[in-house]
Design a protein around this motif. Structure first.
Motif, PDB file in Angstrom:
ATOM      1  N   ASP A  50       0.823  -1.216   0.000  1.00 48.36           N
ATOM      2  CA  ASP A  50       0.000   0.000   0.000  1.00 48.36           C
ATOM      3  C   ASP A  50       0.857   1.266   0.000  1.00 48.36           C
ATOM      4  OD1 ASP A  50      -2.242  -1.547  -0.020  1.00 48.36           O
ATOM      5  OD2 ASP A  50      -2.754  -1.256   2.094  1.00 48.36           O
ATOM      6  N   VAL A  51       2.005   1.201   0.662  1.00 41.15           N
ATOM      7  CA  VAL A  51       2.906   2.358   0.672  1.00 41.15           C
ATOM      8  C   VAL A  51       3.465   2.583  -0.724  1.00 41.15           C
ATOM      9  CG1 VAL A  51       5.070   3.287   1.583  1.00 41.15           C
ATOM     10  CG2 VAL A  51       3.481   2.099   3.109  1.00 41.15           C
ATOM     11  N   TRP A  52       3.861   1.498  -1.396  1.00 43.27           N
ATOM     12  CA  TRP A  52       4.382   1.630  -2.756  1.00 43.27           C
ATOM     13  C   TRP A  52       3.317   2.188  -3.691  1.00 43.27           C
ATOM     14  CZ3 TRP A  52       2.820  -0.537  -7.409  1.00 43.27           C
ATOM     15  CH2 TRP A  52       3.664  -0.264  -8.501  1.00 43.27           C
ATOM     16  N   VAL A  53       2.089   1.710  -3.572  1.00 41.55           N
ATOM     17  CA  VAL A  53       1.005   2.201  -4.434  1.00 41.55           C
ATOM     18  C   VAL A  53       0.776   3.694  -4.199  1.00 41.55           C
ATOM     19  CG1 VAL A  53      -1.457   2.043  -4.940  1.00 41.55           C
ATOM     20  CG2 VAL A  53      -0.111  -0.047  -4.619  1.00 41.55           C
ATOM     21  N   ALA A  54       0.767   4.110  -2.932  1.00 42.17           N
ATOM     22  CA  ALA A  54       0.588   5.535  -2.627  1.00 42.17           C
ATOM     23  C   ALA A  54       1.749   6.357  -3.169  1.00 42.17           C
ATOM     24  CB  ALA A  54       0.452   5.725  -1.118  1.00 42.17           C
ATOM     25  N   PHE A  55       2.969   5.840  -3.045  1.00 38.53           N
ATOM     26  CA  PHE A  55       4.144   6.528  -3.583  1.00 38.53           C
ATOM     27  C   PHE A  55       4.032   6.683  -5.091  1.00 38.53           C
ATOM     28  CE2 PHE A  55       8.278   5.857  -5.693  1.00 38.53           C
ATOM     29  CZ  PHE A  55       8.923   7.023  -5.328  1.00 38.53           C
TER      30      PHE A  55
END
Length: 207
Positions: free
Chosen positions: A165-170
């Motif tokens: 989820d952090v990668w997707v938000a980034f």
């Protein structure tokens, strides 16, 4: 290389090929769809939606311009290839490593051109930007290589060491603003070295 006439200089774009509405439509729209899909159904649902949204964005671009620009077409094909492989193998890392592969490839092409004495960036952007010297193009190329390398490093760190989820938000909310900020940061340099009608042999050193 076409020179920019004096009566067009004031209206010529200071940032090459920066058509903001089109870039936001093509790049940010599919990313938002990807983010929502991931939030609703996970990375694989998001990937499928991202693939479909990217194709729709390319189609909208074609209907608007009646042609398929090379860069959006190539990007769409890469998204479909990596996204399809990710879904078939059920491996999230495949779609997550795509930005590293693409940006690394672009950086290597630009670097290889510099080593070979070829200004690849000028060849790509010659219709929208005329700089006053080869030195200026080399400076701009080195900056592009450095920025693309930074994107590779950030993407690798994000997908390897943080939750999906952090990668997707980034990918959704950080990369495009970074791209626009990088382009904007080049405006002063481009303005200083944009050619109006350069005299033969004129090759001022970039500052």
């Amino acid at each position: 290389m076409d020179a920019i006439s004096q009566n067009r200089e004031d209206t010529a774009p200071t940032v090459p090929a920066l058509r903001l509405k089109e870039r936001l439509t093509y790049e940010f729209g599919p990313l938002v769809a990807f983010f929502i899909g991931n939030q609703v159904g996970g990375i694989f649902v998001g990937t499928g939606i991202f693939m479909g949204a990217t194709v729709l964005a390319l189609l909208a671009n074609f209907l608007r311009e009646r042609r398929l620009p090379v860069t959006p077409l190539a990007s769409t094909l890469v998204v479909l290839a990596f996204g399809g492989a990710s879904l078939l193998a059920e491996e999230a890392w495949i779609i997550m490593v795509r930005p590293s592969v693409m940006n690394g490839f672009y950086a290597l092409v630009l670097l290889g051109g510099l080593i070979a004495g070829r200004l690849v960036l000028r060849a790509v952007m010659h219709r929208s930007l005329v700089l006053s010297s080869d030195r200026a193009w080399r400076v701009l190329t080195r900056r592009a290589i450095a920025y693309l390398t930074l994107l590779v490093i950030l993407n690798e760190i994000t997908w390897r060491y943080f939750p999906v989820d952090v990668w997707v938000a980034f990918k959704t909310f950080a990369v495009l603003p970074m791209n626009l900020a990088f382009i904007a940061a080049q405006v002063p340099f481009v303005r200083r070295h944009r050619a109006a009608s350069p005299a033969p042999g004129d090759d001022p050193a970039p500052r």
